[in-house]
Design a protein around this motif. Structure first.
Motif, mmCIF file in Angstrom:
data_model
loop_
_atom_site.group_PDB
_atom_site.id
_atom_site.type_symbol
_atom_site.label_atom_id
_atom_site.label_comp_id
_atom_site.label_asym_id
_atom_site.label_seq_id
_atom_site.Cartn_x
_atom_site.Cartn_y
_atom_site.Cartn_z
ATOM 1 N N PRO A 1 0.806 -1.229 0.000
ATOM 2 C CA PRO A 1 0.000 0.000 0.000
ATOM 3 C C PRO A 1 0.834 1.271 0.000
ATOM 4 C CG PRO A 1 -0.128 -1.127 2.126
ATOM 5 C CD PRO A 1 0.545 -2.064 1.190
ATOM 6 N N THR A 2 2.053 1.208 0.553
ATOM 7 C CA THR A 2 2.930 2.374 0.487
ATOM 8 C C THR A 2 3.284 2.687 -0.959
ATOM 9 O OG1 THR A 2 3.859 1.925 2.673
ATOM 10 C CG2 THR A 2 5.147 3.328 1.214
ATOM 11 N N ASN A 3 3.599 1.658 -1.735
ATOM 12 C CA ASN A 3 3.883 1.867 -3.151
ATOM 13 C C ASN A 3 2.663 2.371 -3.906
ATOM 14 O OD1 ASN A 3 6.609 1.141 -3.053
ATOM 15 N ND2 ASN A 3 6.159 -1.023 -3.376
ATOM 16 N N ALA B 1 -5.687 -8.356 -7.873
ATOM 17 C CA ALA B 1 -4.815 -8.942 -6.857
ATOM 18 C C ALA B 1 -3.967 -7.897 -6.138
ATOM 19 C CB ALA B 1 -3.908 -9.995 -7.487
ATOM 20 N N GLY B 2 -3.974 -6.664 -6.604
ATOM 21 C CA GLY B 2 -3.161 -5.628 -5.988
ATOM 22 C C GLY B 2 -3.796 -5.045 -4.743
ATOM 23 N N SER B 3 -3.059 -4.160 -4.096
ATOM 24 C CA SER B 3 -3.527 -3.523 -2.873
ATOM 25 C C SER B 3 -4.623 -2.505 -3.170
ATOM 26 C CB SER B 3 -2.353 -2.834 -2.173
ATOM 27 O OG SER B 3 -2.747 -2.281 -0.937
ATOM 28 N N ASP B 4 -5.431 -2.226 -2.179
ATOM 29 C CA ASP B 4 -6.571 -1.320 -2.291
ATOM 30 C C ASP B 4 -6.102 0.133 -2.157
ATOM 31 O OD1 ASP B 4 -8.944 0.053 -2.119
ATOM 32 O OD2 ASP B 4 -9.706 -1.040 -0.386
ATOM 33 N N PRO B 5 -6.355 0.999 -3.150
ATOM 34 C CA PRO B 5 -5.959 2.401 -3.022
ATOM 35 C C PRO B 5 -6.610 3.128 -1.844
ATOM 36 C CG PRO B 5 -6.410 1.877 -5.313
ATOM 37 C CD PRO B 5 -6.862 0.697 -4.499
#
Length: 261
Positions: A121-123, A144-148
């Motif tokens: 999430p930092t990225n 599959a990525g992190s939630d903005p």
């Protein structure tokens, strides 16, 4: 008492979130917007007489409608609510708007970023901040990525996750084909011998370009790179073999979006 830069950052998030909230009626045409937001603020300019009280005199008052409850609380109260001693000045509970589909989001875009399975999430937050600053019109994410809207992503982004249009790519369709249908060429950011340098003039002249970035560590999947129109690398010195995806995104956005004008 919070330092001035913390207050300024929290106020910026309020302004961007208010703009985000104003887009909800357009996201749900013909329906009455019933989103109710609950803010908790700590600002050093406010003196509290109780542990928690309604704050209609604080810095968000001019931007928040009357039906949005806004509360002020001491740090100890917010620590109890969150479960840890790390409150940056604002908490918010909200209902999410329906996300647009990728085709609608990209209809008027010239430069978009595609994030394939970026997990940290930092990225995510740092990429959104760079996208807002450096001319990227929209961000597309794989599921599959992190939630903005994860709290750390929001904080690192300085609230730009509420400013840059974004959505998830459908997992059951060929998103590259969708982008090609919309007139985009796709550029995979990857270290390959057959890649173009990022300052290649041909890339800046493309009318519509999707900049594709991969997950931490493994980077883009081989099948994704093979399906892209271009493979693009950032030249590096001193034997450095790669950049963090957030750092690479800033370089790519500056070169391929902002410098395009």
């Amino acid at each position: 008492m919070f330092p001035g830069h913390t207050v300024r950052r929290a106020r910026r998030s309020v302004l961007l979130f208010s703009s985000y909230l104003s887009s909800f009626p357009q996201a749900r045409p013909g329906q009455k917007t019933d989103y109710r937001l609950y803010f908790l603020f700590i600002f050093h300019a406010i003196r509290f007489n109780a542990a928690v009280h309604v704050d209609r005199e604080g810095p968000c008052d001019a931007r928040c409608p009357d039906d949005i409850p806004v509360y002020a609380a001491e740090l100890e109260v917010l620590t109890q609510l969150t479960g840890f001693h790390l409150t940056r000045g604002m908490l918010c509970a909200m209902r999410r708007p329906a996300l647009p589909d990728a085709a609608a989001l990209c209809a008027n875009a010239a430069r978009v970023a595609v994030l394939e399975n970026v997990m940290n999430p930092t990225n995510i937050g740092a990429i959104f901040r760079s996208a807002a600053a450096l001319g990227v019109d929209a961000v597309l994410l794989t599921s599959a990525g992190s939630d903005p809207l994860y709290r750390r992503a929001v904080r690192v982004s300085m609230g730009t996750v509420f400013q840059v249009p974004w959505t998830y790519l459908p997992a059951d369709t060929d998103w590259q084909q969708t982008l090609h249908t919309l007139g985009f060429r796709t550029a995979a950011m990857a270290l390959r011998d057959d890649s173009l340098r990022i300052d290649d003039a041909r890339l800046r002249t493309l009318p519509r370009l999707a900049i594709v970035l991969g997950t931490e560590g493994d980077g883009l999947a081989g099948s994704t790179i093979a399906a892209c129109d271009y493979t693009v690398r950032i030249p590096m010195t001193h034997g450095v073999d790669s950049l963090n995806v957030a750092a690479a995104s800033a370089v790519a956005f500056y070169q391929l979006a902002l410098l395009r004008g």
